[in-house]
Design an enzyme around this catalytic site. Structure first.
Site, mmCIF file in Angstrom:
data_model
loop_
_atom_site.group_PDB
_atom_site.id
_atom_site.type_symbol
_atom_site.label_atom_id
_atom_site.label_comp_id
_atom_site.label_asym_id
_atom_site.label_seq_id
_atom_site.Cartn_x
_atom_site.Cartn_y
_atom_site.Cartn_z
ATOM 1 N N GLU A 146 1.067 -0.771 0.129
ATOM 2 C CA GLU A 146 -0.211 -0.425 -0.084
ATOM 3 C C GLU A 146 0.702 1.027 -0.231
ATOM 4 O O GLU A 146 2.380 1.115 0.515
ATOM 5 C CB GLU A 146 -0.945 -0.386 1.183
ATOM 6 C CG GLU A 146 -2.031 0.992 1.124
ATOM 7 C CD GLU A 146 -2.615 0.253 3.014
ATOM 8 O OE1 GLU A 146 -3.558 1.395 3.164
ATOM 9 O OE2 GLU A 146 -1.975 0.080 4.031
ATOM 10 N N LYS B 235 -9.664 2.431 -2.088
ATOM 11 C CA LYS B 235 -9.520 1.210 -0.469
ATOM 12 C C LYS B 235 -11.180 1.684 0.391
ATOM 13 O O LYS B 235 -11.675 2.667 0.111
ATOM 14 C CB LYS B 235 -8.222 1.490 0.791
ATOM 15 C CG LYS B 235 -9.039 1.371 1.924
ATOM 16 C CD LYS B 235 -7.422 1.711 2.771
ATOM 17 C CE LYS B 235 -7.590 0.548 3.957
ATOM 18 N NZ LYS B 235 -6.338 1.614 4.851
ATOM 19 N N CYS C 178 -5.037 -3.506 2.782
ATOM 20 C CA CYS C 178 -4.270 -3.096 4.536
ATOM 21 C C CYS C 178 -6.086 -3.196 5.377
ATOM 22 O O CYS C 178 -6.406 -5.232 5.298
ATOM 23 C CB CYS C 178 -4.031 -2.076 4.639
ATOM 24 S SG CYS C 178 -3.194 -2.272 5.987
#
Length: 268
Positions: free
Chosen positions: A45, A116, A154
């Site tokens: 990321e 995300k 994540c």
């Protein structure tokens, strides 16, 4: 090793506040991965630009999808005949925040984009102060040598619905760029969630993290039975697994959990 396997690499490194330096590292690691047989190389990321703590330089260093970072990845992927997956700091509409994007790039350009969904407003952090959340949309996937790949990022690991939507989209390998922040039990959470997402969806999971001192490291590839088949420790390094496309079918024949479930995922 069967000639029908597909090499997947996870490349662990610590992105810095320099897009040029980050690209240099990505170039070197992608070449190493390709030399070791990887057709897909996954980076963490925020691979294009990262600063801790976050500040106004995030927006100043954000790019469009068709900007120079992705253009450089496209040239590199074409040279190596690989797909490169990396976190991108993308420009947002308001000019103040950014989008936490992941791009999958081949020599022919962008294969898939993911923004995300779940921002890291936890453990004393406030990612949403700086980042605009992605919109809920059908997963974008891409294929390499008969395997279908999907993307998540994540903190999304803590929400099993994200991985389940990838399984519903026919994904064989979930790719997880991350910056999994260190803290009490955080390494345990990282390992447990990666294995859980693989086991419950009976697919492979390949995750690339930042190393310490900010990340926990331990980038890894987990098979559909929850076995770690390749892993990096806490240093800057790269691990490659050669994935058998038939492995998923064999596991699902014995454990047809996806077929037996009685609930579907719907947006909130």
């Amino acid at each position: 090793m069967s000639q029908d396997t597909v090499g997947v690499a996870v490349a662990q490194f610590a992105p810095v506040a320099s897009r040029a330096v980050n690209l240099d590292h990505i170039t070197a690691a992608a070449r190493t991965g390709a030399e070791r047989g990887a057709r897909v190389v996954v980076f963490p990321e925020y691979s294009s630009y990262f600063v801790d703590p976050f500040d106004d330089t995030l927006a100043a260093n954000a790019e469009d999808i068709d900007g120079p970072f992705v253009a450089a990845l496209t040239v590199l992927a074409g040279e190596l005949d690989t797909v490169i997956v990396a976190g991108l700091l993308e420009k947002a509409d308001d000019g103040r925040r950014v989008r936490n994007a992941v791009v999958a790039v081949g020599g022919d350009g962008v294969r898939a984009i993911y923004r995300k969904l779940h921002l890291y407003d936890a453990f004393g952090q406030r990612e949403s102060d700086w980042v605009e959340p992605g919109e809920i949309a059908p997963p974008e996937t891409f294929e390499v040598a008969g395997l279908r790949f999907g993307l998540m990022t994540c903190y999304d690991l803590r929400f099993p619905e994200v991985a389940r939507t990838l399984a519903d989209a026919g994904v064989d390998v979930a790719l997880v760029p991350a910056e999994w922040v260190r803290g009490p039990l955080k390494e345990h959470h990282w390992r447990t969630l990666l294995h859980a997402r693989a086991i419950e969806n009976t697919f492979f999971v390949a995750a690339a993290d930042h190393p310490p001192p900010l990340g926990v490291g331990h980038s890894m590839i987990v098979d559909p039975q929850g076995v770690t088949v390749a892993q990096v420790g806490t240093s800057t390094d790269l691990a490659v697994a050669h994935i058998d496309p038939d492995a998923i079918e064999r596991v699902r024949r014995v454990n047809p959990a996806l077929q037996l479930r009685r609930y579907r995922v719907t947006p909130r």
